[in-house]
Scaffold this active site. Sequence first.
Site, PDB file in Angstrom:
ATOM      1  CG  ASP A  36      -2.043  14.238  -0.943  1.00  0.00           C
ATOM      2  OD1 ASP A  36      -1.223  13.713  -0.167  1.00  0.00           O
ATOM      3  OD2 ASP A  36      -3.179  13.760  -1.163  1.00  0.00           O
ATOM      4  CG  ASN A  84       5.639   9.797   0.878  1.00  0.00           C
ATOM      5  OD1 ASN A  84       6.134   8.888   1.538  1.00  0.00           O
ATOM      6  ND2 ASN A  84       4.500  10.382   1.206  1.00  0.00           N
ATOM      7  CE1 TYR A 150       2.061  -0.593  -0.117  1.00  0.00           C
ATOM      8  CE2 TYR A 150       3.530  -2.167   0.948  1.00  0.00           C
ATOM      9  CZ  TYR A 150       3.105  -0.874   0.755  1.00  0.00           C
ATOM     10  OH  TYR A 150       3.716   0.158   1.420  1.00  0.00           O
ATOM     11  CB  THR A 185       1.090   6.527   7.971  1.00  0.00           C
ATOM     12  OG1 THR A 185       0.910   5.403   7.094  1.00  0.00           O
ATOM     13  CG2 THR A 185       2.550   6.589   8.423  1.00  0.00           C
TER      14      THR A 185
END
Length: 256
Positions: A36, A84, A150, A185
């Site tokens: 990350d 992810n 997106y 999220t």
Amino acid sequence: MDLSGKVALVTGGASGIGAAAVDRLVAAGAQVVVVDRDADGAAAVAEKAGGLAHPADVTDPAAMPAAVAAAEERFGRLDVVLLNAGVTADQSGVEDLDLDGYRRILGVNLDHVVFGLNAAVPALRRAGGGDVVATASLAGLIGLPGDALYTATKHAVVGYVRAAGPALAGEGIRVTAVCPGFADTPLIGDVRARFGDFPLLGADDVAAAIERILERGEPGECWYVQPGREPAPYGFRGVPGPLGAGTPPEVGRQDA
């Protein structure tokens, strides 16, 4: 799911779906590398998991090869890769277009999936096979009005997975995608209030679907995840062929 002795790598692992997936992978017995750009978040998740934190910007072409190398150096192998990491566009991409934002969403949502699979394949071959799961979206299966960029990136991920899955299946490398609906999220943090009472997925709902894909998914499948429904592979319709001729064998069909 039994991943005893296996090693997994999760991008976007510092929060949300990635962190929930790390929990499930560790519970199944895997050692985990948490990738990350949020170095502190990755370190916190990795410490809890007893794994390795690897801070990186996944849009950098060198980042995924370095992460794969770190996994093999630390744990000796790589078996599962969850690509992810993702971002939203914060622009329509139709009437307005910020070039830096456009490049950013392409880099995170699409480039990193391509870079990640490319980097992972040699390591998965060395391990005797394995799994790559890309986090796409329902926006990869339908158009999402108001968020064309997106939608474009997630459609690209779905197409990439559907082509890469059959291409690598013969080597024991299974490539699939998970396509969640709206999930509660950090990705929707700034607009969470707009959803009101609309049912949202939790991060662990998506992580549970990823676990199911790892248990029973087939190469090239793209699994939808929606509140109140059992996750399942999306059934793509075959493209109509020319009149009077069969579908060329090299094209084939990928109906789920």
